[in-house]
Design a protein around this motif. Structure first.
Motif, PDB file in Angstrom:
ATOM      1  N   LEU A 183      14.370  44.648 -45.049  1.00 56.88           N
ATOM      2  CA  LEU A 183      13.599  45.820 -44.657  1.00 56.88           C
ATOM      3  C   LEU A 183      12.135  45.426 -44.599  1.00 56.88           C
ATOM      4  O   LEU A 183      11.592  44.886 -45.553  1.00 56.88           O
ATOM      5  N   SER A 184      11.501  45.716 -43.469  1.00 53.00           N
ATOM      6  CA  SER A 184      10.150  45.217 -43.244  1.00 53.00           C
ATOM      7  C   SER A 184       9.328  46.214 -42.446  1.00 53.00           C
ATOM      8  O   SER A 184       9.863  47.007 -41.680  1.00 53.00           O
ATOM      9  N   ASN A 185       8.019  46.133 -42.604  1.00 55.95           N
ATOM     10  CA  ASN A 185       7.111  46.885 -41.750  1.00 55.95           C
ATOM     11  C   ASN A 185       6.906  46.053 -40.491  1.00 55.95           C
ATOM     12  O   ASN A 185       6.180  45.079 -40.495  1.00 55.95           O
ATOM     13  N   ARG A 186       7.545  46.447 -39.399  1.00 58.45           N
ATOM     14  CA  ARG A 186       7.467  45.702 -38.141  1.00 58.45           C
ATOM     15  C   ARG A 186       6.652  46.454 -37.089  1.00 58.45           C
ATOM     16  O   ARG A 186       6.801  46.212 -35.904  1.00 58.45           O
ATOM     17  N   GLU A 187       5.771  47.355 -37.533  1.00 58.48           N
ATOM     18  CA  GLU A 187       5.021  48.164 -36.562  1.00 58.48           C
ATOM     19  C   GLU A 187       4.082  47.340 -35.689  1.00 58.48           C
ATOM     20  O   GLU A 187       3.723  47.766 -34.597  1.00 58.48           O
ATOM     21  N   ASP A 188       3.686  46.158 -36.130  1.00 59.66           N
ATOM     22  CA  ASP A 188       2.822  45.290 -35.324  1.00 59.66           C
ATOM     23  C   ASP A 188       3.611  44.358 -34.413  1.00 59.66           C
ATOM     24  O   ASP A 188       3.029  43.515 -33.738  1.00 59.66           O
ATOM     25  N   PHE A 189       4.937  44.488 -34.423  1.00 56.34           N
ATOM     26  CA  PHE A 189       5.789  43.641 -33.604  1.00 56.34           C
ATOM     27  C   PHE A 189       6.270  44.418 -32.380  1.00 56.34           C
ATOM     28  O   PHE A 189       6.299  45.646 -32.373  1.00 56.34           O
ATOM     29  N   LEU A 190       6.674  43.697 -31.371  1.00 61.34           N
ATOM     30  CA  LEU A 190       7.154  44.309 -30.136  1.00 61.34           C
ATOM     31  C   LEU A 190       8.503  45.008 -30.330  1.00 61.34           C
ATOM     32  O   LEU A 190       8.779  46.027 -29.704  1.00 61.34           O
ATOM     33  N   TYR A 191       9.346  44.457 -31.209  1.00 62.20           N
ATOM     34  CA  TYR A 191      10.690  45.001 -31.418  1.00 62.20           C
ATOM     35  C   TYR A 191      10.869  45.434 -32.865  1.00 62.20           C
ATOM     36  O   TYR A 191      10.499  44.711 -33.786  1.00 62.20           O
ATOM     37  N   ASP A 192      11.485  46.615 -33.061  1.00 57.82           N
ATOM     38  CA  ASP A 192      11.740  47.126 -34.409  1.00 57.82           C
ATOM     39  C   ASP A 192      12.871  46.390 -35.116  1.00 57.82           C
ATOM     40  O   ASP A 192      13.001  46.453 -36.329  1.00 57.82           O
ATOM     41  N   VAL A 193      13.712  45.719 -34.329  1.00 57.25           N
ATOM     42  CA  VAL A 193      14.863  45.014 -34.897  1.00 57.25           C
ATOM     43  C   VAL A 193      14.843  43.562 -34.448  1.00 57.25           C
ATOM     44  O   VAL A 193      14.602  43.262 -33.285  1.00 57.25           O
ATOM     45  N   LEU A 194      15.089  42.685 -35.392  1.00 57.19           N
ATOM     46  CA  LEU A 194      15.220  41.256 -35.120  1.00 57.19           C
ATOM     47  C   LEU A 194      16.607  40.854 -35.611  1.00 57.19           C
ATOM     48  O   LEU A 194      16.952  41.114 -36.765  1.00 57.19           O
ATOM     49  N   ILE A 195      17.406  40.276 -34.733  1.00 51.63           N
ATOM     50  CA  ILE A 195      18.748  39.829 -35.104  1.00 51.63           C
ATOM     51  C   ILE A 195      18.677  38.332 -35.381  1.00 51.63           C
ATOM     52  O   ILE A 195      18.378  37.538 -34.496  1.00 51.63           O
ATOM     53  N   GLY A 196      18.932  37.962 -36.635  1.00 51.52           N
ATOM     54  CA  GLY A 196      18.865  36.564 -37.059  1.00 51.52           C
ATOM     55  C   GLY A 196      20.199  35.854 -36.935  1.00 51.52           C
ATOM     56  O   GLY A 196      21.210  36.433 -36.510  1.00 51.52           O
ATOM     57  N   ARG A 197      20.191  34.585 -37.339  1.00 49.35           N
ATOM     58  CA  ARG A 197      21.399  33.756 -37.225  1.00 49.35           C
ATOM     59  C   ARG A 197      22.575  34.324 -38.010  1.00 49.35           C
ATOM     60  O   ARG A 197      23.727  34.160 -37.609  1.00 49.35           O
ATOM     61  N   ASN A 198      22.308  35.021 -39.123  1.00 48.76           N
ATOM     62  CA  ASN A 198      23.420  35.564 -39.908  1.00 48.76           C
ATOM     63  C   ASN A 198      24.293  36.490 -39.067  1.00 48.76           C
ATOM     64  O   ASN A 198      25.514  36.382 -39.078  1.00 48.76           O
ATOM     65  N   MET A 199      23.686  37.388 -38.302  1.00 48.66           N
ATOM     66  CA  MET A 199      24.473  38.305 -37.460  1.00 48.66           C
ATOM     67  C   MET A 199      24.986  37.624 -36.203  1.00 48.66           C
ATOM     68  O   MET A 199      26.087  37.926 -35.744  1.00 48.66           O
ATOM     69  N   LEU A 200      24.205  36.729 -35.641  1.00 46.55           N
ATOM     70  CA  LEU A 200      24.642  36.025 -34.433  1.00 46.55           C
ATOM     71  C   LEU A 200      25.914  35.231 -34.711  1.00 46.55           C
ATOM     72  O   LEU A 200      26.883  35.292 -33.944  1.00 46.55           O
ATOM     73  N   VAL A 201      25.929  34.492 -35.809  1.00 43.76           N
ATOM     74  CA  VAL A 201      27.100  33.680 -36.161  1.00 43.76           C
ATOM     75  C   VAL A 201      28.286  34.575 -36.501  1.00 43.76           C
ATOM     76  O   VAL A 201      29.388  34.383 -35.991  1.00 43.76           O
ATOM     77  N   LYS A 202      28.055  35.567 -37.341  1.00 43.26           N
ATOM     78  CA  LYS A 202      29.156  36.427 -37.779  1.00 43.26           C
ATOM     79  C   LYS A 202      29.777  37.199 -36.612  1.00 43.26           C
ATOM     80  O   LYS A 202      30.980  37.411 -36.571  1.00 43.26           O
ATOM     81  N   GLY A 203      28.943  37.602 -35.645  1.00 43.94           N
ATOM     82  CA  GLY A 203      29.450  38.341 -34.501  1.00 43.94           C
ATOM     83  C   GLY A 203      29.941  37.475 -33.366  1.00 43.94           C
ATOM     84  O   GLY A 203      30.406  37.980 -32.350  1.00 43.94           O
ATOM     85  N   GLY A 204      29.842  36.138 -33.509  1.00 44.63           N
ATOM     86  CA  GLY A 204      30.268  35.241 -32.442  1.00 44.63           C
ATOM     87  C   GLY A 204      29.375  35.373 -31.211  1.00 44.63           C
ATOM     88  O   GLY A 204      29.840  35.267 -30.085  1.00 44.63           O
ATOM     89  N   LEU A 205      28.086  35.609 -31.434  1.00 41.25           N
ATOM     90  CA  LEU A 205      27.138  35.842 -30.352  1.00 41.25           C
ATOM     91  C   LEU A 205      26.354  34.576 -30.028  1.00 41.25           C
ATOM     92  O   LEU A 205      25.853  33.910 -30.920  1.00 41.25           O
ATOM     93  N   VAL A 206      26.262  34.264 -28.741  1.00 38.84           N
ATOM     94  CA  VAL A 206      25.525  33.099 -28.256  1.00 38.84           C
ATOM     95  C   VAL A 206      24.371  33.621 -27.407  1.00 38.84           C
ATOM     96  O   VAL A 206      24.573  34.480 -26.541  1.00 38.84           O
ATOM     97  N   VAL A 207      23.167  33.101 -27.640  1.00 39.29           N
ATOM     98  CA  VAL A 207      21.977  33.601 -26.949  1.00 39.29           C
ATOM     99  C   VAL A 207      21.685  32.768 -25.706  1.00 39.29           C
ATOM    100  O   VAL A 207      21.601  31.548 -25.763  1.00 39.29           O
ATOM    101  N   ASP A 208      21.526  33.467 -24.571  1.00 38.05           N
ATOM    102  CA  ASP A 208      21.084  32.855 -23.320  1.00 38.05           C
ATOM    103  C   ASP A 208      19.670  33.362 -23.066  1.00 38.05           C
ATOM    104  O   ASP A 208      19.465  34.533 -22.736  1.00 38.05           O
ATOM    105  N   ALA A 209      18.681  32.503 -23.237  1.00 36.25           N
ATOM    106  CA  ALA A 209      17.276  32.891 -23.133  1.00 36.25           C
ATOM    107  C   ALA A 209      16.889  33.358 -21.732  1.00 36.25           C
ATOM    108  O   ALA A 209      15.853  34.004 -21.560  1.00 36.25           O
TER     109      ALA A 209
END
Length: 184
Positions: free
Chosen positions: A135-161
């Motif tokens: 839980l973080s104060n992300r008001e100075d960031f462009l996105y309110d949510v950041l999905i890290g490697r923990n969720m990417l791996v667990k969900g079987g998600l691969v990122v295409d930039a």
């Protein structure tokens, strides 16, 4: 010969227990997502734009922390956190969750910040994932949510930039029960 030794050292380091995530994918199927995708947070009943960040180990969500209550027993970090998450339409959702641990985050400006970590469900590209989120104060960031490697791996998600906003976060209600549970 030196190249072979360097290759072997790379394999040993890259597969050591400290460098491999403990998360077990909930599916063997891989889903390709863009570097920014819509995600839904069922507990909040809202959809957010989220950045898929392979450089961050733990996911993060913008939250206003109201209270952190630690247990009086022992020296561990257990207890609960009461926080709010605001949606784009101005609604404020109060949530009380058990603290799983605290994480120490290195700040861009120097120094460190200690943040509470809780488990939350996120729907990403049709995959419901239950995983740790700080839980973080992300008001100075462009996105309110950041999905890290923990969720990417667990969900079987691969990122295409080269992609963004390519898949809707469409999870069925019965997937909610399967979130974060690996199939045998």
């Amino acid at each position: 010969m030196i190249r072979v030794l360097i290759g072997i050292m790379f394999l040993v380091v890259s597969t050591s227990p400290t460098s491999v995530l403990a998360a077990t994918p909930i599916t063997n199927k891989r889903v390709t997502v863009g570097y920014v995708e819509y995600v839904s947070v069922p507990k909040v009943d809202a959809i957010f734009k989220a950045k898929m960040d392979t450089g961050a180990k733990t996911s993060s969500i913008h939250a206003n922390i109201i209270e952190i209550k630690k247990r009086k027993k022992g020296d561990d970090d257990s207890g609960y956190v009461l926080f709010t998450i605001d949606t784009e339409d101005g609604a404020s959702n109060s949530i009380k969750k058990p603290i799983t641990r605290f994480v120490r985050i290195k700040l861009k400006t120097g120094g460190f910040q200690r943040r509470p970590v809780v488990e939350m469900k996120f729907c990403i590209a049709g995959v419901m994932v239950l995983e740790e989120v700080n839980l973080s104060n992300r008001e100075d960031f462009l996105y309110d949510v950041l999905i890290g490697r923990n969720m990417l791996v667990k969900g079987g998600l691969v990122v295409d930039a080269a992609k963004d906003l390519s898949i809707k976060p469409n999870c069925r209600d019965d997937d909610d029960e399967k979130a974060g549970k690996a199939k045998p």
